[in-house]
Design a protein around this motif. Sequence first.
Motif, PDB file in Angstrom:
ATOM      1  N   VAL A  18       0.865  -1.171   0.000  1.00 37.01           N
ATOM      2  CA  VAL A  18       0.000   0.000   0.000  1.00 37.01           C
ATOM      3  C   VAL A  18       0.899   1.218   0.000  1.00 37.01           C
ATOM      4  N   GLY A  19       0.766   2.042  -1.042  1.00 35.44           N
ATOM      5  CA  GLY A  19       1.577   3.246  -1.163  1.00 35.44           C
ATOM      6  C   GLY A  19       0.786   4.471  -0.732  1.00 35.44           C
ATOM      7  N   ARG A  20       1.484   5.442  -0.187  1.00 34.10           N
ATOM      8  CA  ARG A  20       0.851   6.675   0.284  1.00 34.10           C
ATOM      9  C   ARG A  20       1.206   7.814  -0.657  1.00 34.10           C
ATOM     10  N   ALA A  21       0.227   8.643  -0.963  1.00 26.37           N
ATOM     11  CA  ALA A  21       0.453   9.808  -1.808  1.00 26.37           C
ATOM     12  C   ALA A  21      -0.127  11.027  -1.106  1.00 26.37           C
ATOM     13  N   ARG A  22       0.401  12.186  -1.431  1.00 26.95           N
ATOM     14  CA  ARG A  22      -0.114  13.415  -0.836  1.00 26.95           C
ATOM     15  C   ARG A  22      -0.325  14.434  -1.953  1.00 26.95           C
ATOM     16  N   ILE A  23      -1.544  14.471  -2.429  1.00 28.64           N
ATOM     17  CA  ILE A  23      -1.925  15.430  -3.466  1.00 28.64           C
ATOM     18  C   ILE A  23      -3.221  16.068  -2.981  1.00 28.64           C
ATOM     19  N   GLY A  24      -3.126  17.209  -2.317  1.00 28.68           N
ATOM     20  CA  GLY A  24      -4.307  17.861  -1.769  1.00 28.68           C
ATOM     21  C   GLY A  24      -4.888  17.129  -0.571  1.00 28.68           C
ATOM     22  N   GLY A  25      -4.164  16.207  -0.002  1.00 31.00           N
ATOM     23  CA  GLY A  25      -4.621  15.406   1.129  1.00 31.00           C
ATOM     24  C   GLY A  25      -4.001  14.029   1.045  1.00 31.00           C
ATOM     25  N   ASP A  26      -4.118  13.274   2.091  1.00 32.81           N
ATOM     26  CA  ASP A  26      -3.553  11.923   2.115  1.00 32.81           C
ATOM     27  C   ASP A  26      -4.524  10.925   1.513  1.00 32.81           C
ATOM     28  N   TRP A  27      -4.019  10.023   0.730  1.00 34.29           N
ATOM     29  CA  TRP A  27      -4.797   8.897   0.235  1.00 34.29           C
ATOM     30  C   TRP A  27      -3.842   7.744  -0.005  1.00 34.29           C
ATOM     31  N   PHE A  28      -4.384   6.562  -0.079  1.00 37.59           N
ATOM     32  CA  PHE A  28      -3.576   5.359  -0.212  1.00 37.59           C
ATOM     33  C   PHE A  28      -4.030   4.573  -1.427  1.00 37.59           C
ATOM     34  N   ARG A  29      -3.095   3.844  -2.035  1.00 38.28           N
ATOM     35  CA  ARG A  29      -3.462   2.969  -3.147  1.00 38.28           C
ATOM     36  C   ARG A  29      -2.645   1.693  -3.072  1.00 38.28           C
ATOM     37  N   TRP A  30      -3.222   0.634  -3.588  1.00 42.15           N
ATOM     38  CA  TRP A  30      -2.557  -0.654  -3.608  1.00 42.15           C
ATOM     39  C   TRP A  30      -1.674  -0.719  -4.849  1.00 42.15           C
ATOM     40  N   ILE A  31      -0.447  -1.208  -4.690  1.00 37.86           N
ATOM     41  CA  ILE A  31       0.512  -1.300  -5.789  1.00 37.86           C
ATOM     42  C   ILE A  31       0.945  -2.750  -5.914  1.00 37.86           C
ATOM     43  N   PRO A  32       0.749  -3.376  -7.086  1.00 39.63           N
ATOM     44  CA  PRO A  32       1.178  -4.765  -7.235  1.00 39.63           C
ATOM     45  C   PRO A  32       2.698  -4.873  -7.142  1.00 39.63           C
ATOM     46  N   SER A  33       3.174  -5.820  -6.371  1.00 41.81           N
ATOM     47  CA  SER A  33       4.608  -5.999  -6.211  1.00 41.81           C
ATOM     48  C   SER A  33       4.885  -7.331  -5.532  1.00 41.81           C
ATOM     49  N   GLU A  34       5.831  -8.078  -6.049  1.00 40.13           N
ATOM     50  CA  GLU A  34       6.254  -9.317  -5.397  1.00 40.13           C
ATOM     51  C   GLU A  34       7.229  -9.017  -4.268  1.00 40.13           C
ATOM     52  N   SER A  35       7.807  -7.844  -4.283  1.00 44.26           N
ATOM     53  CA  SER A  35       8.764  -7.448  -3.256  1.00 44.26           C
ATOM     54  C   SER A  35       8.128  -6.411  -2.336  1.00 44.26           C
ATOM     55  N   ILE A  36       8.528  -6.384  -1.060  1.00 45.44           N
ATOM     56  CA  ILE A  36       8.011  -5.351  -0.164  1.00 45.44           C
ATOM     57  C   ILE A  36       8.752  -4.036  -0.374  1.00 45.44           C
ATOM     58  N   TRP A  37       9.862  -4.053  -1.096  1.00 40.90           N
ATOM     59  CA  TRP A  37      10.639  -2.833  -1.327  1.00 40.90           C
ATOM     60  C   TRP A  37      10.226  -2.261  -2.670  1.00 40.90           C
TER      61      TRP A  37
END
Length: 68
Positions: A18-37
């Motif tokens: 789950v990645g965090r972005a800050r564009i006019g406020g906080d929101w989160f989105r799920w990002i496909p990835s086999e690695s946690i990094w």
Amino acid sequence: SEVKKCPKCGGEMDRGIVGRARIGGDWFRWIPSESIWYMGSTEKAVAFRCRQCGFVEVYSIEPGKAKS
């Protein structure tokens, strides 16, 4: 590897973070990835998202070190 099933609908779940972005406020989105990094992330968690219903489960990689 074993396929994780959704506890809500029984659909197959994909691994990611789950990645965090800050564009006019906080929101989160799920990002496909086999690695946690991902893109220099220091978060130590993995997230699974259901392909059918979109339910997301997030797990700490180091549960014994979680802050209370």
